[in-house]
Design a protein around this motif. Structure first.
Motif, PDB file in Angstrom:
ATOM      1  N   GLY A  38      22.216  20.437  43.123  1.00 37.23           N
ATOM      2  CA  GLY A  38      21.954  19.904  41.791  1.00 37.23           C
ATOM      3  C   GLY A  38      22.399  18.459  41.651  1.00 37.23           C
ATOM      4  O   GLY A  38      21.702  17.634  41.070  1.00 37.23           O
ATOM      5  N   ARG A  39      23.574  18.149  42.206  1.00 36.26           N
ATOM      6  CA  ARG A  39      24.071  16.774  42.134  1.00 36.26           C
ATOM      7  C   ARG A  39      23.181  15.827  42.929  1.00 36.26           C
ATOM      8  O   ARG A  39      22.862  14.732  42.475  1.00 36.26           O
ATOM      9  N   SER A  40      22.766  16.257  44.107  1.00 37.59           N
ATOM     10  CA  SER A  40      21.931  15.377  44.925  1.00 37.59           C
ATOM     11  C   SER A  40      20.543  15.208  44.311  1.00 37.59           C
ATOM     12  O   SER A  40      19.968  14.125  44.372  1.00 37.59           O
ATOM     13  N   GLU A  41      20.027  16.260  43.682  1.00 30.42           N
ATOM     14  CA  GLU A  41      18.713  16.153  43.034  1.00 30.42           C
ATOM     15  C   GLU A  41      18.783  15.229  41.820  1.00 30.42           C
ATOM     16  O   GLU A  41      17.859  14.459  41.560  1.00 30.42           O
ATOM     17  N   THR A  42      19.881  15.276  41.093  1.00 29.40           N
ATOM     18  CA  THR A  42      20.065  14.377  39.950  1.00 29.40           C
ATOM     19  C   THR A  42      20.090  12.927  40.425  1.00 29.40           C
ATOM     20  O   THR A  42      19.459  12.059  39.815  1.00 29.40           O
ATOM     21  N   GLN A  43      20.795  12.658  41.519  1.00 28.93           N
ATOM     22  CA  GLN A  43      20.826  11.301  42.073  1.00 28.93           C
ATOM     23  C   GLN A  43      19.449  10.890  42.591  1.00 28.93           C
ATOM     24  O   GLN A  43      19.042   9.736  42.438  1.00 28.93           O
ATOM     25  N   ASN A  44      18.730  11.827  43.186  1.00 37.03           N
ATOM     26  CA  ASN A  44      17.384  11.557  43.685  1.00 37.03           C
ATOM     27  C   ASN A  44      16.451  11.166  42.537  1.00 37.03           C
ATOM     28  O   ASN A  44      15.687  10.210  42.649  1.00 37.03           O
ATOM     29  N   VAL A  45      16.519  11.896  41.435  1.00 40.10           N
ATOM     30  CA  VAL A  45      15.659  11.603  40.280  1.00 40.10           C
ATOM     31  C   VAL A  45      16.016  10.239  39.697  1.00 40.10           C
ATOM     32  O   VAL A  45      15.133   9.465  39.335  1.00 40.10           O
ATOM     33  N   LYS A  46      17.278   9.946  39.619  1.00 40.11           N
ATOM     34  CA  LYS A  46      17.716   8.643  39.105  1.00 40.11           C
ATOM     35  C   LYS A  46      17.164   7.523  39.987  1.00 40.11           C
ATOM     36  O   LYS A  46      16.657   6.521  39.485  1.00 40.11           O
ATOM     37  N   GLN A  47      17.246   7.708  41.294  1.00 44.00           N
ATOM     38  CA  GLN A  47      16.746   6.696  42.227  1.00 44.00           C
ATOM     39  C   GLN A  47      15.232   6.531  42.106  1.00 44.00           C
ATOM     40  O   GLN A  47      14.726   5.417  42.080  1.00 44.00           O
ATOM     41  N   ILE A  48      14.498   7.627  42.002  1.00 42.46           N
ATOM     42  CA  ILE A  48      13.042   7.562  41.847  1.00 42.46           C
ATOM     43  C   ILE A  48      12.685   6.871  40.531  1.00 42.46           C
ATOM     44  O   ILE A  48      11.803   6.015  40.489  1.00 42.46           O
ATOM     45  N   ALA A  49      13.374   7.246  39.458  1.00 37.99           N
ATOM     46  CA  ALA A  49      13.076   6.673  38.141  1.00 37.99           C
ATOM     47  C   ALA A  49      13.314   5.166  38.116  1.00 37.99           C
ATOM     48  O   ALA A  49      12.505   4.422  37.556  1.00 37.99           O
ATOM     49  N   THR A  50      14.399   4.711  38.721  1.00 40.13           N
ATOM     50  CA  THR A  50      14.692   3.276  38.677  1.00 40.13           C
ATOM     51  C   THR A  50      13.853   2.462  39.655  1.00 40.13           C
ATOM     52  O   THR A  50      13.669   1.266  39.455  1.00 40.13           O
ATOM     53  N   SER A  51      13.315   3.107  40.682  1.00 36.15           N
ATOM     54  CA  SER A  51      12.517   2.348  41.651  1.00 36.15           C
ATOM     55  C   SER A  51      11.011   2.426  41.394  1.00 36.15           C
ATOM     56  O   SER A  51      10.282   1.507  41.726  1.00 36.15           O
ATOM     57  N   LYS A  52      10.529   3.503  40.797  1.00 42.09           N
ATOM     58  CA  LYS A  52       9.074   3.692  40.659  1.00 42.09           C
ATOM     59  C   LYS A  52       8.575   3.621  39.213  1.00 42.09           C
ATOM     60  O   LYS A  52       7.387   3.777  38.973  1.00 42.09           O
ATOM     61  N   THR A  53       9.472   3.457  38.253  1.00 42.98           N
ATOM     62  CA  THR A  53       9.080   3.390  36.844  1.00 42.98           C
ATOM     63  C   THR A  53       9.710   2.144  36.221  1.00 42.98           C
ATOM     64  O   THR A  53      10.523   1.475  36.852  1.00 42.98           O
ATOM     65  N   PRO A  54       9.360   1.840  34.983  1.00 36.71           N
ATOM     66  CA  PRO A  54       9.975   0.686  34.317  1.00 36.71           C
ATOM     67  C   PRO A  54      11.461   0.888  33.986  1.00 36.71           C
ATOM     68  O   PRO A  54      12.139  -0.055  33.585  1.00 36.71           O
ATOM     69  N   ILE A  55      11.972   2.085  34.158  1.00 38.76           N
ATOM     70  CA  ILE A  55      13.366   2.371  33.801  1.00 38.76           C
ATOM     71  C   ILE A  55      14.313   1.601  34.722  1.00 38.76           C
ATOM     72  O   ILE A  55      14.198   1.666  35.941  1.00 38.76           O
ATOM     73  N   THR A  56      15.240   0.860  34.102  1.00 37.33           N
ATOM     74  CA  THR A  56      16.250   0.134  34.876  1.00 37.33           C
ATOM     75  C   THR A  56      17.651   0.695  34.641  1.00 37.33           C
ATOM     76  O   THR A  56      18.524   0.547  35.486  1.00 37.33           O
ATOM     77  N   GLU A  59      20.214   6.588  30.859  1.00 39.25           N
ATOM     78  CA  GLU A  59      21.171   6.937  29.806  1.00 39.25           C
ATOM     79  C   GLU A  59      21.569   8.410  29.821  1.00 39.25           C
ATOM     80  O   GLU A  59      22.683   8.743  29.447  1.00 39.25           O
ATOM     81  N   ALA A  60      20.644   9.292  30.186  1.00 37.96           N
ATOM     82  CA  ALA A  60      20.930  10.732  30.133  1.00 37.96           C
ATOM     83  C   ALA A  60      20.165  11.454  31.225  1.00 37.96           C
ATOM     84  O   ALA A  60      19.094  11.019  31.651  1.00 37.96           O
ATOM     85  N   HIS A  61      20.741  12.575  31.664  1.00 35.25           N
ATOM     86  CA  HIS A  61      20.118  13.443  32.668  1.00 35.25           C
ATOM     87  C   HIS A  61      19.862  14.803  32.043  1.00 35.25           C
ATOM     88  O   HIS A  61      20.662  15.290  31.246  1.00 35.25           O
ATOM     89  N   TYR A  62      18.761  15.438  32.450  1.00 37.63           N
ATOM     90  CA  TYR A  62      18.426  16.772  31.964  1.00 37.63           C
ATOM     91  C   TYR A  62      17.958  17.624  33.139  1.00 37.63           C
ATOM     92  O   TYR A  62      17.415  17.112  34.112  1.00 37.63           O
ATOM     93  N   HIS A  63      18.147  18.927  33.020  1.00 37.71           N
ATOM     94  CA  HIS A  63      17.648  19.859  34.031  1.00 37.71           C
ATOM     95  C   HIS A  63      17.149  21.113  33.324  1.00 37.71           C
ATOM     96  O   HIS A  63      17.823  21.649  32.451  1.00 37.71           O
ATOM     97  N   LEU A  64      15.964  21.562  33.704  1.00 34.84           N
ATOM     98  CA  LEU A  64      15.386  22.771  33.121  1.00 34.84           C
ATOM     99  C   LEU A  64      14.700  23.555  34.235  1.00 34.84           C
ATOM    100  O   LEU A  64      13.987  22.989  35.053  1.00 34.84           O
ATOM    101  N   ASP A  65      14.945  24.853  34.248  1.00 35.19           N
ATOM    102  CA  ASP A  65      14.294  25.719  35.227  1.00 35.19           C
ATOM    103  C   ASP A  65      13.684  26.895  34.473  1.00 35.19           C
ATOM    104  O   ASP A  65      14.351  27.872  34.175  1.00 35.19           O
ATOM    105  N   ARG A  66      12.426  26.764  34.151  1.00 35.55           N
ATOM    106  CA  ARG A  66      11.667  27.812  33.465  1.00 35.55           C
ATOM    107  C   ARG A  66      10.493  28.211  34.347  1.00 35.55           C
ATOM    108  O   ARG A  66       9.340  28.025  33.995  1.00 35.55           O
TER     109      ARG A  66
END
Length: 160
Positions: A38-56, A59-66
């Motif tokens: 979970g921790r590594s996936e959160t870091q992975n998402v943060k890295q993807i968001a800051t490198s591939k989207t306008p997000i620099t 502010e917040a992290h979320y996780h949902l498994d439905r």
């Protein structure tokens, strides 16, 4: 004779303390390893968001498994725009939503509190459910029972 009994007692207590300390560290290591994906996936998402989207700035992290595991972040762009990015690690797909095209967490909390008086919100998560972004509110009612409510991200409409 008393010296032998005392020596044996001290030896026994020492071994018990050593075993308890070793068990404690073993459990700490076990729980740390269990939380690692979970921790590594959160870091992975943060890295993807800051490198591939306008997000620099995230502010917040979320996780949902439905049924589908999803990780999301809320972030700010260089031009001070707020965005939500949802990533599905199973399919390696990501979805970017400007905050102005959806409902924010504060609004969802207010909506839930208005309709469910006596309930206490534990957490609110953004994620993916039935091919669309949703907010999930996890709460406890007055009796102490958990409830999970889903709201559409785009409209804030109650789903179930």
């Amino acid at each position: 004779m008393i010296k032998d009994d005392t020596r044996q007692t001290i030896k026994f207590v020492t071994w018990v303390v050593i075993i308890v300390v070793l068990l404690y560290f073993a459990f700490v290591a076990l729980f740390y390893q269990a939380g690692q994906p979970g921790r590594s996936e959160t870091q992975n998402v943060k890295q993807i968001a800051t490198s591939k989207t306008p997000i620099t700035l995230v502010e917040a992290h979320y996780h949902l498994d439905r049924g589908i595991n999803s990780y999301a972040v809320k972030g700010i762009s260089k031009k001070n725009g707020t965005y939500y990015f949802i990533y599905l690690p199973g399919s390696k797909k990501g979805y970017l939503y400007p905050a102005k095209k959806g409902v924010n967490e504060t609004t969802i909390r207010a909506e839930f509190n208005q309709k469910h008086t006596g309930g206490k919100i534990n957490e609110v998560n953004l994620g993916w459910y039935q091919n669309k972004p949703v907010w999930e509110v996890t709460a406890k009612n007055a009796a102490g029972d958990y409830s999970y409510k889903l709201y559409e991200f785009k409209t804030g409409k109650f789903i179930g």
